[in-house]
Design a protein around this motif. Sequence first.
Motif, PDB file in Angstrom:
ATOM      1  N   GLY A 118     -32.554  13.651 -25.178  1.00  0.00           N
ATOM      2  CA  GLY A 118     -32.768  13.771 -26.621  1.00  0.00           C
ATOM      3  C   GLY A 118     -33.066  12.425 -27.236  1.00  0.00           C
ATOM      4  N   GLU A 148     -29.837  18.941 -33.068  1.00  0.00           N
ATOM      5  CA  GLU A 148     -30.486  18.148 -32.023  1.00  0.00           C
ATOM      6  C   GLU A 148     -31.988  18.409 -32.006  1.00  0.00           C
ATOM      7  N   THR A 183     -30.943   9.090 -26.026  1.00  0.00           N
ATOM      8  CA  THR A 183     -31.262   8.657 -24.665  1.00  0.00           C
ATOM      9  C   THR A 183     -32.724   8.201 -24.582  1.00  0.00           C
ATOM     10  N   GLN A 215     -30.093  10.211 -18.003  1.00  0.00           N
ATOM     11  CA  GLN A 215     -31.249  11.108 -18.061  1.00  0.00           C
ATOM     12  C   GLN A 215     -31.690  11.247 -19.508  1.00  0.00           C
ATOM     13  N   MET A 223     -18.912  14.064 -27.401  1.00  0.00           N
ATOM     14  CA  MET A 223     -17.946  12.997 -27.689  1.00  0.00           C
ATOM     15  C   MET A 223     -18.445  12.166 -28.846  1.00  0.00           C
ATOM     16  N   PRO A 273     -21.971   8.821 -24.439  1.00  0.00           N
ATOM     17  CA  PRO A 273     -21.052   8.609 -23.310  1.00  0.00           C
ATOM     18  C   PRO A 273     -21.813   8.636 -21.986  1.00  0.00           C
ATOM     19  N   ILE A 308     -26.361   5.388 -15.209  1.00  0.00           N
ATOM     20  CA  ILE A 308     -27.541   6.202 -14.877  1.00  0.00           C
ATOM     21  C   ILE A 308     -27.687   7.234 -15.968  1.00  0.00           C
ATOM     22  N   ARG A 355     -34.825  15.613 -32.516  1.00  0.00           N
ATOM     23  CA  ARG A 355     -35.877  15.370 -31.516  1.00  0.00           C
ATOM     24  C   ARG A 355     -37.256  15.477 -32.141  1.00  0.00           C
ATOM     25  N   GLU A 414     -26.737   7.094 -32.370  1.00  0.00           N
ATOM     26  CA  GLU A 414     -25.644   7.942 -31.928  1.00  0.00           C
ATOM     27  C   GLU A 414     -24.910   7.223 -30.792  1.00  0.00           C
ATOM     28  N   PRO A 471     -18.043  17.398 -22.644  1.00  0.00           N
ATOM     29  CA  PRO A 471     -18.150  17.917 -24.015  1.00  0.00           C
ATOM     30  C   PRO A 471     -18.783  16.885 -24.933  1.00  0.00           C
TER      31      PRO A 471
HETATM   32  C1  LIG Z   1     -17.803  11.764 -20.173  1.00  0.00           C
HETATM   33  C2  LIG Z   1     -19.320  11.932 -20.155  1.00  0.00           C
HETATM   34  C3  LIG Z   1     -20.059  11.274 -19.201  1.00  0.00           C
HETATM   35  C4  LIG Z   1     -21.454  11.416 -19.178  1.00  0.00           C
HETATM   36  N1  LIG Z   1     -22.144  10.740 -18.213  1.00  0.00           N
HETATM   37  C5  LIG Z   1     -23.485  10.842 -18.185  1.00  0.00           C
HETATM   38  C6  LIG Z   1     -24.228  10.097 -17.222  1.00  0.00           C
HETATM   39  O1  LIG Z   1     -23.680   9.350 -16.400  1.00  0.00           O
HETATM   40  N2  LIG Z   1     -25.589  10.210 -17.251  1.00  0.00           N
HETATM   41  C7  LIG Z   1     -26.224  11.018 -18.160  1.00  0.00           C
HETATM   42  O2  LIG Z   1     -27.459  11.067 -18.130  1.00  0.00           O
HETATM   43  N3  LIG Z   1     -25.546  11.728 -19.064  1.00  0.00           N
HETATM   44  C8  LIG Z   1     -24.199  11.652 -19.115  1.00  0.00           C
HETATM   45  N4  LIG Z   1     -23.494  12.337 -20.072  1.00  0.00           N
HETATM   46  C9  LIG Z   1     -24.260  13.150 -21.073  1.00  0.00           C
HETATM   47  C10 LIG Z   1     -24.869  12.230 -22.126  1.00  0.00           C
HETATM   48  O3  LIG Z   1     -23.856  11.629 -22.889  1.00  0.00           O
HETATM   49  C11 LIG Z   1     -25.776  13.058 -23.076  1.00  0.00           C
HETATM   50  O4  LIG Z   1     -26.836  13.536 -22.303  1.00  0.00           O
HETATM   51  C12 LIG Z   1     -26.333  12.198 -24.198  1.00  0.00           C
HETATM   52  O5  LIG Z   1     -25.302  11.855 -25.101  1.00  0.00           O
HETATM   53  C13 LIG Z   1     -27.440  12.975 -24.923  1.00  0.00           C
HETATM   54  O6  LIG Z   1     -27.839  12.283 -26.079  1.00  0.00           O
HETATM   55  P1  LIG Z   1     -29.270  12.500 -26.753  1.00  0.00           P
HETATM   56  O7  LIG Z   1     -29.177  12.089 -28.185  1.00  0.00           O
HETATM   57  O8  LIG Z   1     -30.323  11.857 -25.940  1.00  0.00           O
HETATM   58  O9  LIG Z   1     -29.508  14.041 -26.664  1.00  0.00           O
HETATM   59  P2  LIG Z   1     -29.193  15.163 -27.745  1.00  0.00           P
HETATM   60  O10 LIG Z   1     -30.480  15.741 -28.207  1.00  0.00           O
HETATM   61  O11 LIG Z   1     -28.223  14.688 -28.759  1.00  0.00           O
HETATM   62  O12 LIG Z   1     -28.411  16.188 -26.834  1.00  0.00           O
HETATM   63  C14 LIG Z   1     -28.923  16.899 -25.748  1.00  0.00           C
HETATM   64  C15 LIG Z   1     -27.734  17.544 -25.036  1.00  0.00           C
HETATM   65  O13 LIG Z   1     -26.872  16.508 -24.550  1.00  0.00           O
HETATM   66  C16 LIG Z   1     -25.499  16.829 -24.731  1.00  0.00           C
HETATM   67  N5  LIG Z   1     -24.861  15.820 -25.616  1.00  0.00           N
HETATM   68  C17 LIG Z   1     -25.359  15.292 -26.754  1.00  0.00           C
HETATM   69  N6  LIG Z   1     -24.546  14.377 -27.296  1.00  0.00           N
HETATM   70  C18 LIG Z   1     -23.484  14.332 -26.493  1.00  0.00           C
HETATM   71  C19 LIG Z   1     -22.302  13.587 -26.528  1.00  0.00           C
HETATM   72  N7  LIG Z   1     -22.032  12.699 -27.496  1.00  0.00           N
HETATM   73  N8  LIG Z   1     -21.431  13.812 -25.557  1.00  0.00           N
HETATM   74  C20 LIG Z   1     -21.695  14.676 -24.567  1.00  0.00           C
HETATM   75  N9  LIG Z   1     -22.808  15.388 -24.462  1.00  0.00           N
HETATM   76  C21 LIG Z   1     -23.677  15.236 -25.413  1.00  0.00           C
HETATM   77  C22 LIG Z   1     -25.453  18.188 -25.358  1.00  0.00           C
HETATM   78  O14 LIG Z   1     -25.178  19.147 -24.362  1.00  0.00           O
HETATM   79  C23 LIG Z   1     -26.835  18.380 -25.920  1.00  0.00           C
HETATM   80  O15 LIG Z   1     -27.232  19.715 -25.927  1.00  0.00           O
HETATM   81  C24 LIG Z   1     -22.107  12.234 -20.121  1.00  0.00           C
HETATM   82  C25 LIG Z   1     -21.354  12.907 -21.097  1.00  0.00           C
HETATM   83  C26 LIG Z   1     -19.970  12.773 -21.106  1.00  0.00           C
HETATM   84  C27 LIG Z   1     -19.159  13.459 -22.137  1.00  0.00           C
END
Ligand SMILES: Cc1cc2nc3c(=O)[nH]c(=O)nc-3n(C[C@H](O)[C@H](O)[C@H](O)COP(=O)(O)OP(=O)(O)OC[C@H]3O[C@@H](n4cnc5c(N)ncnc54)[C@H](O)[C@@H]3O)c2cc1C
Length: 313
Positions: A81, A301, A84, A78, A246, A60, A76, A305, A57, A244
């Motif tokens: 899911g 999600e 990450t 966290q 992305m 952002p 940075i 996971r 995936e 949001p």
């Molecule tokens: C402009 C922007 C800047 C960000 N900066 C940071 C940062 O500096 N550090 C950081 O830890 N996180 C940041 N995030 C959030 C980070 O992108 C999501 O935590 C990450 O994409 C989660 O992916 P995952 O597959 O591990 O988790 P998933 O299991 O896919 O998602 C867990 C949660 O993360 C959020 N999320 C999932 N995919 C996205 C996505 N593509 N865009 C936005 N949110 C998402 C949703 O709220 C979801 O419920 C940022 C998001 C945006 C939009």
Amino acid sequence: MSDTEGALKGKNYAILKKRTLVEGEDAILEYVVDAPLIARHAQAGQFVILRTANEGERIPLTIAAYDREAGTIALIVQIVGLSTRKMAELEAGDAILDLLGPLGTPIEVRRHEKPVVCMGGGVGIAPIWPKVKELYDLGNHVITIIGARTKRLLILEEELRAISTEIHVTTDDGSYGRKGFVTGVLHDVLEQREGEIAEVIAVGPLPMMEAVVKEMAGKGFRDAYDPSLEYDPSRIPCIVSLNPIMVDGTGMCGGCRVSIWDHAKGEYQARFSCVDGPAFDGYAVDFAGLNRRNRQYISQERVARRDGSGAGA
Ligand SMILES: Cc1cc2nc3c(=O)[nH]c(=O)nc-3n(C[C@H](O)[C@H](O)[C@H](O)COP(=O)(O)OP(=O)(O)OC[C@H]3O[C@@H](n4cnc5c(N)ncnc54)[C@H](O)[C@@H]3O)c2cc1C
Ligand code: FES
């Protein structure tokens, strides 16, 4: 050859340093990445979209810091899911497969006569870091307010202390700093310095940013904040950075659509966070709509996971 090896061979986006800021399931990690072009152009408020593997995936992440001379950026992240968690497996010496940026519209940073308040909640403390630095370097009086659920999750306190005129720390459970939310400190700052604050910038979880907007809009403001009901141009500017979902980060897919109240037109307008934001006038944001959109992939999600299949991608 793995994706990582392939990228390293081309010397693309090599990870130079990795630091664990918070340990555990919900770890927060800092990566310093070799990305000279991005470092040269990055400004506060901008982000990158990266992939760690071909089937992965796109994530952002805000550019938490940049060093134009060294040609590096700091990210940075966290662990929340699947994607990450995959990123967490990367170590110094590995490389990120692809990295697109800097994306988004930078936050305007200038010298103000009055103090500026910068607020960071949870991992939102990372995006606030470059803004505090740029504001402080311009000679601003910067009041930094940071908070986390508990002491273990608090990041970058020392880094921010060094570049803030004042710093206030809160934890929800009182394990460190003042007990309670960052909005409690904001409330006091606004009361003690009535008419003395130039602007407030807040980055963190959606409920935190909405609470900041409500606090700024005035005590006793209705629970569900509705930007269409009240508009006072003399309010202290309040900027929030939205997160949001992305996908492409270029304004083409529509995934990051948010509703922003247009005061001149008297109606909500669709905006794309990746190109028009991620920073917006907090008073104009439709937080309820954004909350609904952000929750729409929760079941996928959960599946991703559980079985590690990438079904949420
Ligand atoms: C402009 C922007 C800047 C960000 N900066 C940071 C940062 O500096 N550090 C950081 O830890 N996180 C940041 N995030 C959030 C980070 O992108 C999501 O935590 C990450 O994409 C989660 O992916 P995952 O597959 O591990 O988790 P998933 O299991 O896919 O998602 C867990 C949660 O993360 C959020 N999320 C999932 N995919 C996205 C996505 N593509 N865009 C936005 N949110 C998402 C949703 O709220 C979801 O419920 C940022 C998001 C945006 C939009
Ligand atoms: S992420 Fe696709 S339009 Fe913004």
